[in-house]
Design a protein around this motif. Structure first.
Motif, short mmCIF file in Angstrom:
data_model
loop_
_atom_site.label_atom_id
_atom_site.label_comp_id
_atom_site.label_asym_id
_atom_site.label_seq_id
_atom_site.Cartn_x
_atom_site.Cartn_y
_atom_site.Cartn_z
N ASP A 111 0.85 -1.19 0.00
CA ASP A 111 0.00 0.00 0.00
C ASP A 111 0.89 1.24 0.00
N PRO B 48 -2.73 2.47 -4.67
CA PRO B 48 -4.15 2.46 -4.29
C PRO B 48 -5.08 3.13 -5.31
N HIS C 165 -8.73 -2.33 -2.11
CA HIS C 165 -8.44 -3.43 -1.19
C HIS C 165 -9.60 -4.41 -1.08
N LEU D 105 -4.06 -4.90 -0.67
CA LEU D 105 -3.02 -3.94 -0.33
C LEU D 105 -2.38 -4.35 0.99
#
Length: 416
Positions: free
Chosen positions: A342, A347, A352, A358
């Motif tokens: 992450d 992102p 996620h 992540l």
């Protein structure tokens, strides 16, 4: 509109490929874009480079000359640092091409010196493929935040002097770029935030436009067909990792991948799993894990890459800093879920537990847990795969990205 896209090369590396895709996308939607490069590998007549023997010779030697001040720092890290100081009267050539607007991209390896940009005398758009435009020469800063004030005592040079090469490069950028008619484009929210905090670009307009892909080229291929063509076992879990200099560039996090594979090798469910690495040959001193690792070397071409991504069950991206990784974008376009740290702009592509996982940065155990989670349930995997493709179709189709650039060009030219 007649924008001129400027980049060191039209191929060979994420920034170069990303720039070429922007250029092709613009031409596809009817924009009369041309591309000016130091190294030309493609036959497209709209891509311009020096053709004389002396120009080709200078293109070959400039990177070595530009790198010479860096080599004087004996304690430097392996990270890329670009001073961009080698004299080059490139502005005269660009002015003769008479573009309406200049679109800078990745311009290092002795191509465009810092002092030359102010001579363009045109509106400039600059896409940030890494952090170099607002640092004292490094392309990724690791944990250093000196670019927010002024560079010096550079950790990547191994320097303890405030007035070192990084300070000199930063001061030259500050002096020569003060009055530029400049708009910044960032592919990711992360690097836009870094640029906004930087001492060089904090007062500049910054627009976020992601990278794009031709989704007719990068699309899911039946896994059985892809594996058969690549001679990859049909009934094993295949874990994929790939990058330029995949095993040697420490920023790409190969050692964390090996740590994750070692964790997974103790998991009974991964007894039939194999890892596949592209972008590097097998290292001479290979670190063994409990899982077999296959090395494909360099894989080029959209079709070949689409097959590689489609053949995998999961793509792993353990990068420690990443702007907007093309491999991640290509993987989700092919419907292959991604497990990544992450960090950076990742992102922006990975939601996620919706189209991937992540993991906590620099945590091989959580990386392994993410891989295990993605592959824990076939029905869940299919949902993740479908979400990958939907994410690509909704955000990263190249003609849509090109239209965002065209709209920005039009806005800037209308106010000139």
């Amino acid at each position: 509109m007649k924008p001129l896209i400027i980049n060191t090369s039209d191929d060979n590396g994420g920034a170069h490929i990303g720039t070429y895709r922007i250029f092709k996308g613009l031409r596809t939607i009817g924009v009369d874009a041309r591309m000016y490069v130091q190294y030309k590998t493609r036959s497209d007549p709209a891509i311009i480079a020096g053709t004389s023997k002396i120009e080709k010779f200078l293109s070959f030697v400039r990177p070595f000359i530009d790198d010479y001040p860096v080599t004087r720092y004996e304690n430097r890290t392996t990270a890329l640092v670009s001073p961009a100081w080698v004299p080059h009267s490139v502005a005269k050539k660009i002015i003769r091409l008479n573009p309406d607007l200049i679109h800078l991209n990745w311009i290092c390896q002795g191509f465009i010196p810092v002092s030359e940009i102010k001579k363009f005398r045109k509106p400039i758009v600059w896409t940030l493929h890494d952090m170099w435009p607002f640092t004292g020469g490094c392309h990724y800063t690791d944990q250093c935040l000196k670019y927010e004030q002024r560079c010096g005592a550079c950790p990547q040079l191994g320097s303890e002097k405030n007035h070192d090469l990084s300070s000199w490069v930063w001061r030259r950028k500050k002096r020569h770029w003060m009055d530029l008619d400049l708009t910044i484009v960032s592919p990711s929210r992360w690097i836009a935030d870094c640029a906004q905090k930087s001492s060089l670009f904090k007062n500049r307009k910054i627009v976020i436009i992601p990278y794009g892909l031709d989704l007719d080229r990068y699309k899911p291929v039946d896994k059985t067909i892809a594996r058969s063509l690549l001679n990859i076992p049909l009934h094993k879990k295949i874990l994929l990792f790939g990058a330029v200099s995949a095993t040697s560039d420490t920023r790409k996090g190969f050692r964390y991948l090996l740590g994750a594979l070692d964790h997974l090798s103790h998991n009974r469910e991964f007894g039939d799993a194999e890892a596949v690495v592209f972008g590097s040959e097998k290292p001479e001193n290979e670190i063994k894990t409990g899982m077999k690792v296959n090395y494909l070397g360099n894989v080029t071409g959209d079709l070949a890459l689409s097959l590689v991504y489609s053949a995998a069950d999961v793509f792993i991206a353990p990068s420690l800093q990443e702007n907007f990784g093309l491999t991640i974008l290509e993987s989700i376009a092919c419907g292959t879920p991604v497990v990544a740290f992450d960090v950076g702009g990742i992102p922006d592509m990975i939601d996620h537990k919706k189209n991937g996982y992540l993991a906590r940065p620099c945590d091989s155990k959580d990386l392994a847990d993410g891989i295990s989670w993605v592959l824990s349930d076939e029905k869940q995997w299919k949902s993740l795969s479908e979400n990958c493709r939907s994410k690509a179709e909704g955000n990263f189709e190249i003609s849509s990205v090109a239209r965002q650039y065209a709209d920005l060009y039009r806005e800037l030219l209308d106010t000139t």
